[in-house]
Design a protein around this motif. Structure first.
Motif, short mmCIF file in Angstrom:
data_model
loop_
_atom_site.label_atom_id
_atom_site.label_comp_id
_atom_site.label_asym_id
_atom_site.label_seq_id
_atom_site.Cartn_x
_atom_site.Cartn_y
_atom_site.Cartn_z
N HIS A 165 20.96 45.17 53.62
CA HIS A 165 20.85 45.82 54.92
C HIS A 165 21.75 47.07 54.86
O HIS A 165 22.95 46.95 54.54
N THR A 176 23.95 49.13 56.29
CA THR A 176 24.84 49.19 57.45
C THR A 176 26.18 49.80 57.02
O THR A 176 26.42 50.01 55.82
N GLU A 178 28.91 48.28 56.91
CA GLU A 178 29.64 47.31 56.08
C GLU A 178 29.14 47.41 54.63
O GLU A 178 29.93 47.40 53.68
N THR A 179 27.82 47.52 54.49
CA THR A 179 27.25 47.67 53.15
C THR A 179 27.76 48.97 52.52
O THR A 179 28.05 49.02 51.32
N GLU A 213 24.14 45.56 65.55
CA GLU A 213 24.67 46.20 64.33
C GLU A 213 24.94 45.21 63.21
O GLU A 213 25.70 45.50 62.29
N HIS A 245 26.34 41.58 61.46
CA HIS A 245 27.62 40.88 61.56
C HIS A 245 28.77 41.87 61.63
O HIS A 245 28.74 42.91 60.97
N MET A 299 31.92 40.47 57.08
CA MET A 299 31.27 41.08 55.91
C MET A 299 32.32 41.43 54.85
O MET A 299 32.00 41.52 53.67
N1 ADE Z 1 23.89 40.92 57.19
C1 ADE Z 1 24.21 40.58 58.44
N2 ADE Z 1 25.01 41.49 59.00
C2 ADE Z 1 25.19 42.47 58.07
C3 ADE Z 1 25.92 43.68 58.07
N3 ADE Z 1 26.64 44.08 59.11
N4 ADE Z 1 25.88 44.41 56.95
C4 ADE Z 1 25.15 44.02 55.89
N5 ADE Z 1 24.45 42.89 55.83
C5 ADE Z 1 24.47 42.11 56.93
#
Ligand code: ADE
Length: 419
Positions: free
Chosen positions: A52, A54, A56-57, A346, A348, A353
């Protein structure tokens, strides 16, 4: 400049801010990034990630980049991309990024193939679409891939089926199964972000509502716990007797979906399976019922049946599709039945993460630096990595542990003591 395909490169400045905001809550990944920048454990590796896209990624990508890897990233779901983050990764951080929120199936697979064109030595999946595509249509890449990591329960189950069929041709580390991943991300992450997504899409009041949670795995436990905390009356449906008992003793009602269908105000599927809410259940729904999914694939609600049964349908508001059924009953499907926490919110929060992606980064390092290659098959995250992540997180939270005294250690190791 790397190649990329994002919605609008001009969104990059907003994406940078979002990535920096997430970083504040990712102290473990930050520490790993500092070490990776010095040691470059991933040098010489090409890493393809299907996650995903995001903020966090993005922080995981920056950690892997600091470790010396060449990176390419695509989305693991057509509706989970944060377009500003994708733009920032491509334009500001120089990472080959292929992801557009709302893309269709063709574009989704074109992006997967663009990432695979970089001839990865390591794959990182959330749902196993990279691994499946390599094994189905890009078999030439099996020569160069050393190993892969899988982020989610559904992906691990899919890969286990591949392994059982003898179809899996390279080693995979099941990151999802690390304790510092699924105890926290699946339970607290999915629990909070699912309610967040449904709230943002609908602005419903949870108090007093009947919330039907289909599936009582780690995600279902988290969703049920948070709905209960909001004052909802939670009903759990399960196929596993032990999990059903757990749900009952956690204070929830347990019943088959055929009964729950008549009662529920909000249905949340987190089974990882197919048609948990099926055609016959859709015909029982109350007027006003809301259907949402937080499992990986959009297969848990029988959407084709819903579309067939509908007399008419329209977008009631963003991420809310209204279907008029027989008897003028209206039911509402959220986010096309895709992961509602990422479609309408958005995903988690960064703090969970942090642990999931610290496991990913450490497993990438393990794969890149291990002398003896892993055998083909599915491997657990080594306990040392799990414990290391937990210790770093505890330290970042300002908490510390006790240690056993010599006397306590000796007691635990001996069998002589008894009544
Ligand atoms: N899976 C669930 N939430 C996520 C996030 N914020 N970033 C990446 N993968 C996720």
């Amino acid at each position: 400049m790397p190649k990329f395909d994002v919605k609008d490169p001009r969104l990059a400045a907003d994406g940078v801010k979002r990535i920096e905001w997430a970083e504040r809550e990712m102290p473990v990944l930050r520490l790993l990034r500092q070490r990776f920048a010095k040691e470059k454990p991933l040098k010489g590796h090409r890493l393809a990630a299907c996650l995903h896209v995001t903020a966090e990624t993005a922080n995981l990508m920056l950690t892997l980049q600091a470790g010396g890897a060449d990176l390419a990233l695509c989305a693991s779901n057509p509706l989970s991309t944060q377009d500003d983050v994708a733009a920032a990764l491509a334009k500001h951080y120089g990472i080959a990024t292929y992801a557009i929120k709302g893309e269709n199936n063709d574009s989704y697979y074109r992006h997967i193939n663009a990432v695979l064109d970089t001839k990865p030595t390591i794959t990182v999946d959330d749902g196993a679409d990279l691994v499946a595509t390599i094994h189905k249509s890009r078999k030439e890449l099996l020569k160069t891939v050393v190993a892969g990591m899988e982020e989610t329960t559904t992906g691990v189950i899919r890969l286990q089926s591949m392994a059982a069929d003898g179809a899996l041709k390279y080693p995979i580390i099941a990151v999802n199964d690390a304790e510092t991943k699924h105890f926290f991300d699946n339970r607290y992450g999915t629990g909070q972000s699912t309610l967040d997504g449904i709230t943002r899409a609908t602005n419903i009041l949870w108090a007093g509502k009947f919330v039907v949670v289909c599936g009582y795995g780690w995600c279902g436990k988290g969703v049920a716990m948070r709905a209960k905390g909001m004052g909802s009356k939670v009903i759990v449906t399960e196929i596993n007797a032990v999990r059903a008992l757990e749900a009952a003793m956690d204070g929830h009602q347990v019943m088959p979906i055929a009964e729950a269908a008549k009662i529920g105000d909000i249905f949340i599927t987190v089974t990882g399976g197919l048609n948990a809410v099926d055609r016959e259940h859709l015909s029982l729904l109350k007027d006003g019922a809301i259907l949402a999914n937080s499992g990986h694939f959009n297969a848990e609600i029988n959407i084709p049946a819903l579309e067939e049964m509908a007399l008419s349908s329209r977008e009631a508001r963003p991420f809310v599709q209204e279907y008029v059924l027989k008897g003028k009953r209206k039911v509402y499907l959220l986010g096309e039945g895709r992961l509602i926490n990422l479609a309408a919110a958005e995903g988690h929060p960064a703090s969970v993460m942090d642990m999931s992606f610290a496991n990913q980064a450490l497993c990438a390092e393990l794969v890149a630096t291990r002398k003896k290659p892993f055998s083909i098959g599915i491997h657990p995250v080594p306990q040392e990595i799990d414990q290391h992540v937990a210790r770093l997180k505890l330290r970042a939270l300002g908490m510390s542990l006790d240690t056993l005294t010599k006397e306590q250690q000796k007691y635990l190791e001996s069998w002589a003591h008894g009544t």
